[in-house]
Design an enzyme around this catalytic site. Structure first.
Site, PDB file in Angstrom:
ATOM      1  N   LEU A  36       3.358   0.241 -17.250  1.00  0.00           N
ATOM      2  CA  LEU A  36       4.446   0.761 -16.415  1.00  0.00           C
ATOM      3  C   LEU A  36       4.713   2.237 -16.693  1.00  0.00           C
ATOM      4  CD1 LEU A  36       6.960  -2.219 -16.767  1.00  0.00           C
ATOM      5  CD2 LEU A  36       5.602  -1.635 -14.738  1.00  0.00           C
ATOM      6  N   SER A  37       5.337   2.896 -15.749  1.00  0.00           N
ATOM      7  CA  SER A  37       5.810   4.256 -15.958  1.00  0.00           C
ATOM      8  C   SER A  37       6.787   4.239 -17.137  1.00  0.00           C
ATOM      9  CB  SER A  37       6.516   4.757 -14.691  1.00  0.00           C
ATOM     10  OG  SER A  37       7.009   6.052 -14.883  1.00  0.00           O
ATOM     11  N   GLY A  38       6.605   5.141 -18.063  1.00  0.00           N
ATOM     12  CA  GLY A  38       7.493   5.196 -19.229  1.00  0.00           C
ATOM     13  C   GLY A  38       7.083   4.285 -20.372  1.00  0.00           C
ATOM     14  N   SER A 109      -2.054   2.185 -12.514  1.00  0.00           N
ATOM     15  CA  SER A 109      -3.069   1.284 -11.933  1.00  0.00           C
ATOM     16  C   SER A 109      -2.558  -0.165 -11.960  1.00  0.00           C
ATOM     17  CB  SER A 109      -4.413   1.434 -12.648  1.00  0.00           C
ATOM     18  OG  SER A 109      -4.308   1.441 -14.046  1.00  0.00           O
TER      19      SER A 109
END
Length: 196
Positions: A36-38, A109
């Site tokens: 995930l982002s972060g 991705s």
């Protein structure tokens, strides 16, 4: 039956991957960071890049920030554009790997299908998937770019982890939760994966 003429004779004249790996004294490999982002993908990848460099290994980091301002400038975040983003990254990564460079790709991705496509392009033997499995709550807490807050307010549609799914890898080469595994240990685990 008429024999087909090789329409790409340049490949037979180029130096081989083996020649380049012997020159560098290393094997080309793709470390594909997903999460995930972060989650800490870029932070870990940057630390690995620095340690590989310190050890005299030639490497290249591909990250959303440096790819979307160059070869993927103009691509948006539609499903079609996300697929093309990953395809271009994989094709570029394959060029680095085939040159004997240890390549680190740090991209959300989000689907298995996208990561399988990248693996197919790069080659199973050269592709090591690293799942940065930091929980969503921790990723949101970090929210360094303010993206989760914007997604929660409905300002960003199809945001992975909020309004779009993330499919966790089923059999990653390595899984690291950066909320509990310190950065130094994360780097050491990845170096062990590379047998360094």
């Amino acid at each position: 039956m008429k024999e087909e003429k090789n329409i790409f004779p340049i490949f037979e004249q180029m130096l081989s991957r083996k020649d380049k790996e012997e020159l560098l004294g290393q094997r080309g490999t793709m470390l594909w960071f997903t999460g995930l982002s972060g989650s800490g993908k870029s932070t870990v990848a940057i630390a690995v890049e620095r340690e590989l460099h310190r050890r005299g290994k030639l490497c290249r980091l591909l990250d959303g920030d440096n790819v979307r301002t160059g070869i993927n400038r103009g691509l948006g975040f539609s499903e079609e554009d996300r697929r093309e983003n990953i395809r271009r990254i994989a094709e570029t990564g394959k060029l680095f790997v085939d040159t004997g460079i240890i390549t680190l790709a740090s991209f959300v991705s989000p689907t298995r299908e996208l990561r399988d496509m990248a693996r197919d392009i790069i080659g199973t033997e050269d592709f090591k998937e690293i799942y940065v499995c930091t929980p969503l709550e921790e990723c949101e807490r970090r929210d360094v770019k303010g993206l989760y807050a914007r997604a929660r307010r409905g300002e960003i549609k199809d945001f992975t982890g909020i309004s779009a799914p993330f499919e966790a890898p089923e059999h990653p080469a390595l899984a690291i939760d950066t909320s509990v595994v310190p950065l130094r240990e994360s780097v050491e685990r990845i170096l062990k994966l590379l047998s360094l």
